[in-house]
Design a protein around this motif. Structure first.
Motif, PDB file in Angstrom:
ATOM      1  N   LEU A 145      -2.594  -0.527  -3.954  1.00 24.70           N
ATOM      2  CA  LEU A 145      -3.629   0.398  -3.481  1.00 24.70           C
ATOM      3  C   LEU A 145      -2.947   1.639  -2.930  1.00 24.70           C
ATOM      4  O   LEU A 145      -1.842   1.560  -2.367  1.00 24.70           O
ATOM      5  CB  LEU A 145      -4.496  -0.257  -2.402  1.00 24.70           C
ATOM      6  CG  LEU A 145      -5.651   0.595  -1.860  1.00 24.70           C
ATOM      7  CD1 LEU A 145      -6.915  -0.254  -1.688  1.00 24.70           C
ATOM      8  CD2 LEU A 145      -5.284   1.206  -0.506  1.00 24.70           C
TER       9      LEU A 145
ATOM     10  N   LEU B 186      -3.477   5.024  -0.407  1.00 26.20           N
ATOM     11  CA  LEU B 186      -4.196   5.843   0.573  1.00 26.20           C
ATOM     12  C   LEU B 186      -3.713   7.271   0.370  1.00 26.20           C
ATOM     13  O   LEU B 186      -2.536   7.563   0.587  1.00 26.20           O
ATOM     14  CB  LEU B 186      -3.903   5.378   1.997  1.00 26.20           C
ATOM     15  CG  LEU B 186      -4.354   3.962   2.375  1.00 26.20           C
ATOM     16  CD1 LEU B 186      -3.958   3.652   3.812  1.00 26.20           C
ATOM     17  CD2 LEU B 186      -5.851   3.814   2.196  1.00 26.20           C
TER      18      LEU B 186
ATOM     19  N   ILE C 206     -10.356  -0.965   2.807  1.00 26.96           N
ATOM     20  CA  ILE C 206      -9.260  -1.483   1.986  1.00 26.96           C
ATOM     21  C   ILE C 206      -9.614  -2.863   1.445  1.00 26.96           C
ATOM     22  O   ILE C 206      -9.450  -3.149   0.254  1.00 26.96           O
ATOM     23  CB  ILE C 206      -7.954  -1.545   2.802  1.00 26.96           C
ATOM     24  CG1 ILE C 206      -7.436  -0.128   3.074  1.00 26.96           C
ATOM     25  CG2 ILE C 206      -6.888  -2.361   2.061  1.00 26.96           C
ATOM     26  CD1 ILE C 206      -6.249  -0.079   4.021  1.00 26.96           C
TER      27      ILE C 206
ATOM     28  N   ILE D 180       0.850  -1.185   0.000  1.00 23.29           N
ATOM     29  CA  ILE D 180       0.000   0.000   0.000  1.00 23.29           C
ATOM     30  C   ILE D 180       0.884   1.232   0.000  1.00 23.29           C
ATOM     31  O   ILE D 180       1.843   1.321   0.783  1.00 23.29           O
ATOM     32  CB  ILE D 180      -0.924   0.019   1.234  1.00 23.29           C
ATOM     33  CG1 ILE D 180      -1.948  -1.114   1.161  1.00 23.29           C
ATOM     34  CG2 ILE D 180      -1.638   1.370   1.360  1.00 23.29           C
ATOM     35  CD1 ILE D 180      -2.839  -1.219   2.385  1.00 23.29           C
TER      36      ILE D 180
ATOM     37  N   LEU E 298      -1.286  -1.254   9.669  1.00 25.13           N
ATOM     38  CA  LEU E 298      -1.432  -2.001   8.423  1.00 25.13           C
ATOM     39  C   LEU E 298      -0.373  -3.092   8.311  1.00 25.13           C
ATOM     40  O   LEU E 298      -0.623  -4.161   7.747  1.00 25.13           O
ATOM     41  CB  LEU E 298      -1.351  -1.045   7.223  1.00 25.13           C
ATOM     42  CG  LEU E 298      -2.530  -0.076   7.090  1.00 25.13           C
ATOM     43  CD1 LEU E 298      -2.259   0.956   5.998  1.00 25.13           C
ATOM     44  CD2 LEU E 298      -3.824  -0.824   6.792  1.00 25.13           C
TER      45      LEU E 298
ATOM     46  N   TYR F 128       0.013  -6.004   5.576  1.00 24.10           N
ATOM     47  CA  TYR F 128       0.326  -5.176   4.418  1.00 24.10           C
ATOM     48  C   TYR F 128       1.704  -4.536   4.567  1.00 24.10           C
ATOM     49  O   TYR F 128       2.114  -4.142   5.657  1.00 24.10           O
ATOM     50  CB  TYR F 128      -0.721  -4.062   4.251  1.00 24.10           C
ATOM     51  CG  TYR F 128      -2.119  -4.571   4.026  1.00 24.10           C
ATOM     52  CD1 TYR F 128      -2.520  -5.040   2.777  1.00 24.10           C
ATOM     53  CD2 TYR F 128      -3.045  -4.604   5.070  1.00 24.10           C
ATOM     54  CE1 TYR F 128      -3.807  -5.508   2.568  1.00 24.10           C
ATOM     55  CE2 TYR F 128      -4.333  -5.081   4.872  1.00 24.10           C
ATOM     56  CZ  TYR F 128      -4.708  -5.534   3.618  1.00 24.10           C
ATOM     57  OH  TYR F 128      -5.981  -6.010   3.428  1.00 24.10           O
TER      58      TYR F 128
END
Length: 234
Positions: free
Chosen positions: A48, A50, A112, A3, A20, A25
């Motif tokens: 992904l 954020l 998520i 991420i 996370l 992750y």
């Protein structure tokens, strides 16, 4: 799974990286929009992003605008609570979802996971139709949806859709001519309950309408106040 966290609040970034990380992750952190955009465009393993809205050097909305010209990486926007303009602008620019600060860690994790369920490895994405057979394609009028690759085409053009937009188009196309409530669309396509004053579904549908219109599709997404949305083939 990696991420990319683009967040200038060092304390929050440290907490999120730790949380996370404990959830399985790997987190790559950038503290400004410029370095975050560069990482998003040049690191191949990011799955992904954020993305905070208020960032130094390049704000989050500008980062998203440039990113969407080059990539369809799923993006979860982090916005200030009550700042509806940023939420709507983020969705219009192609964000998959948003979360208002301050937020609960568990809600972030749920968002998520919901996004990743929609955009997981496309080679493994298969749908099963009512007869129990594996369904790889869905066609409606001049629309063709490839359910394995999560791609939509219309009049020989590929529609550049986010994961959320594709999920909505697929859900509507599964039952053409029928209206689906916004509550059901939110739970089935965004993976969460629709909250009061939440305009996510409306904004994603607006984006879909623009993209269908640009491709000169004969399919039209119609709405009926209080009942929801449906897709109709001309």
């Amino acid at each position: 799974m990696t991420i990319l966290l683009i967040e200038d609040d060092a304390g929050l970034a440290e907490l999120l990286t730790e949380f996370l990380g404990m959830s399985g992750y790997e987190v790559l952190h950038c503290a400004d929009g410029e370095s975050g955009l560069n990482a998003a465009l040049h690191y191949d393993n990011i799955e992904l992003i954020l993305l905070d809205v208020m960032l130094p050097k390049l704000n989050g909305l500008d980062v998203l605008k440039v990113l969407r010209q080059n990539s369809e990486i799923p993006v979860l926007m982090l916005t200030a609570r009550g700042d509806d303009l940023d939420k709507v602008l983020g969705l219009e620019l192609g964000a998959d979802d948003y979360l208002a600060k301050p937020f609960n860690d568990r809600e972030l994790l749920a968002r998520i996971r919901a996004i990743m369920r929609r955009t997981q490895d496309r080679s493994q994405t298969l749908e099963t139709n009512v007869s129990g057979n594996r369904q790889k394609r869905l066609e409606l009028g001049d629309l063709q949806l490839d359910l394995q690759r999560m791609e939509a085409r219309c009049n020989e053009q590929t529609l550049e859709l986010t994961g959320s937009e594709f999920a909505l188009l697929k859900q509507l196309s599964n039952t053409p001519g029928e209206l689906i409530s916004k509550d059901d669309l939110s739970e089935q396509c965004l993976g969460r309950r629709l909250q009061a004053f939440d305009r996510s579904i409306d904004t994603h549908i607006s984006n879909l309408r623009k993209k269908l219109s640009a491709a000169e599709s004969q399919c039209e997404i119609k709405s009926q106040r209080g009942r929801g949305y449906g897709i109709f083939s001309g």
